[in-house]
Every structure is written in C-alpha cells, then in structure tokens.
Design an enzyme around this catalytic site. Sequence first.
Site, mmCIF file in Angstrom:
data_model
loop_
_atom_site.group_PDB
_atom_site.id
_atom_site.type_symbol
_atom_site.label_atom_id
_atom_site.label_comp_id
_atom_site.label_asym_id
_atom_site.label_seq_id
_atom_site.Cartn_x
_atom_site.Cartn_y
_atom_site.Cartn_z
ATOM 1 N N TYR A 184 0.835 -1.205 0.000
ATOM 2 C CA TYR A 184 0.000 0.000 0.000
ATOM 3 C C TYR A 184 0.868 1.253 0.000
ATOM 4 O O TYR A 184 0.632 2.193 -0.767
ATOM 5 C CB TYR A 184 -0.910 -0.022 1.227
ATOM 6 N N GLU A 228 -11.474 6.523 5.609
ATOM 7 C CA GLU A 228 -10.845 7.255 6.707
ATOM 8 C C GLU A 228 -11.816 7.380 7.877
ATOM 9 O O GLU A 228 -11.421 7.285 9.046
ATOM 10 C CB GLU A 228 -10.393 8.643 6.248
ATOM 11 N N TRP A 261 -5.191 1.325 10.645
ATOM 12 C CA TRP A 261 -5.390 1.357 9.196
ATOM 13 C C TRP A 261 -5.237 -0.044 8.595
ATOM 14 O O TRP A 261 -5.890 -0.374 7.613
ATOM 15 C CB TRP A 261 -4.413 2.320 8.540
#
Length: 213
Positions: A41, A63, A71
């Site tokens: 990522y 988010e 995350w």
Amino acid sequence: MTAAESQATPAAPPAATGAVLCEDGLARPPWAATDPLLRAYYDTEWGMPVRDEQGMFERISLEAFQAGLSWATILRKRPAFRTAFHRFAPDTVAAYTEDDVERLMADAGIVRNEKKIRATITNARATVALRREGGLAAFVWSFQPEETPEPRTVADIPTRSAESVALSKALRAKGFAFTGPTTMFALMEATGIVDTHLVDSHRRGSSGVWPKA
C-alpha cells in the site's frame, strides 16, 4: 489514517522513528517496513494524487471507518467494503435505504458501526450535491497548502494543519459527517495533497505534486 497514526502500527520496533532500510534496499517508515500488505500500500498507493470523485469519496469513507481502529484493519477489509458499498459509487450509495443499513450492519466483512455506515450514506448525498460547485475532488484539493512538511522522524509528522481544520469545517458546512480535522489531514496525506513521507524514504516526492526535499 495520519502518517503518525500509521507509524503506531506494530510493524516495527517502537524505537524505530526514522526511515527503516528494508531488506530490498529501500527506506520506508516503520509502519510500512515489515507487513507485506502495508508495504505494498505504501509503495504503490499511499500519498499518490486522487483527483476523481469516486476515488475521493472512497477515501473519505474509509478514513471515517478507520477512526479508532488501525489502518491495517481497514486495508484488510477494503475488498469487502468495496463490495458492500458498490465500489463507493456516490449515486448508488446516496440512494441507500434502511434496508441497506440493515444489510450493512449484518455484513461481518466490514466494520459494523451504524453511525459510520449512516455517515457514509450522508456523505454520498453530500458528494452528489457538491457537483453543482465543481465536485468533491476539486473541493478537497482547493485546500492544498503552499508548503508541505519535511519530516525526518515520526515525531516530526503533524496530525492536523490549518488547512485540514478549514477543510473539516467546510465539508461539515456542506453536510458531511465524520470529517474531523485529524481525519481530514489523514485524507490529505493519503491523496497526495500534502507529502508526509519521511525525507529519507524512497517514496519522498513520488506523487509529482511536491518536490523531493
């Protein structure tokens, strides 16, 4: 996810606060140094410009779901999120009904938080409405600062800025939810609006928006 928050991911020893030289010879922040998913990522997506409506809506949505979670959790669930939310097509999500809320609350593949699910639907409707003013992506990018941070360590990375505070306030005025200043700074980092790659990272300046420090 702010860079500072992501650095807290247990992907590297807590003492590692600067760029980590990985086995492939590339320097990355601690959070992207070991976990293969986070590394991929970081290397290919995080910090690259997102200028299309659907892409920006997806980032705002994820988010919001990340708030209070790591995350890595959201990233691992992203395929399920994309399926559950029809790949975050704003028009489709804006038309969701109570039946869809029930469907999403029963989907074990995503984060089943009713407030965040309802906020995503609300934000889809606000996204559609923003087309009259040039669209979501252009609106978010209009808050790009004149300068970007040049962090050498994790401690140098801010978690909010004057621009993220202003963006948060502006989005809320347009009917968006779960768009606090810290969340919006994370969005700005993830979509290339600011560059908080560590100065020694191999990704510093890779977005083409900001020069390498």
